[in-house]
Design an enzyme around this catalytic site. Sequence first.
Site: not given
Ligand code: SAH
Length: 370
Positions: A89, A345
């Site tokens: 996605e 995500c």
């Molecule tokens: N793996 C990488 C990039 C993907 S996640 C990383 O960890 O940075 C992109 C961002 O979205 C990251 O900061 C992650 O911690 C955040 N994220 C994931 N799930 C989330 C959620 N449910 N609410 C808010 N941010 C979230």
Amino acid sequence: MKEILQDMSYDELQSLVLSLGEKKFRAAQLSAGLTQGKKISEISTLPGSLKEKLLERFEDAPVQIRERFTSADGTEKFLFSLSDGNLIEGVAMRYKYGVTQCVSTQVGCRMGCSFCASTLGGLVRNLTAGEILSQILTVNALLLAENAKKEGGMPAKNARAVTNIVLMGSGEPLDNYAATVRFLRNVTAPEGAGISARNISLSTCGLADRMYDLAQEGIPVNLTVSLHATDDEERRRIMPVARAWSIEQILKACENYFEKTGRRYYFEYTLIAGENSDDAHADALIGLLKGRPCHVNLIRLNKVSERALSPTEEKAAYRFLARLEKGGISATLRRQMGADIGGACGQLRAGYLSSAAAEKIAESGKNGAK
Ligand code: SAH
């Protein structure tokens, strides 16, 4: 699965074209067609015989838009299918200056963060560089065609709808290092999409060793680290990767990135109620980051139905922001975009897979009843 032509650099396309007995200028036509988001079979400047040869070896369209959801705030979420049937996605967010597209780098993820939907089923596989690139090329082509339709013309030849890229979709980009770097080289190449490294942000959960490697690549993208905690013990509770790398090691790697690239770095800090967002946490964060050439992006947790954690209240989030700013930290509280369409995500894929699974079960139930 056949090979993916969009994996190739411009030089590689030239060698390929020559090896197929064609003239060099065909590489320019091929590259232009691919950059315009066309399927191989749709590139009208190429002779049919060349297209046939290419299609024997390469996927016609490695990434296809399967579904599109538009949020009330204009944010769009795309579900893409890959040649092997896997789903990924991405999100396109409209701003005044253009469109920022958020892309996935893996199918699923193995980092195991406790608040994230992408990691629920673990890592399925890495994406190739061309699969990462094709997410952008397909969406860019679609948006350009729609803009042109509105304006009553054809899309301009080198026009760009997607102006900025964030590697913040599903997956950990530095856990798929080679493909991610290849993608960054190809997407910034002037013969291709030509998007400046300054308009690209790479987000990592903090694979410190790879952060050093990235600093050496000569592609000065904006580096963002998902911090989400102010000490290692608390971080380990929500991010298993914190067992491999300490906050101190991550901050050192950030410093090195700044020294090597001259780019300030960023932190993502997801505000989770009862976990990381009271005054003491704000103060601890100030202690960690004060005086560093960095910026903090705060975001309230997007509630994921499979997860027990909840977002910090809006009022408390603004209080956290104000406290950071008073403490001399550059910070912003980001709007939650596309919350009504599963903006976080992996939410869309997770939701889609579970509803697809539900349909399958219903289907098999029906068959059983026959
Ligand atoms: N793996 C990488 C990039 C993907 S996640 C990383 O960890 O940075 C992109 C961002 O979205 C990251 O900061 C992650 O911690 C955040 N994220 C994931 N799930 C989330 C959620 N449910 N609410 C808010 N941010 C979230």
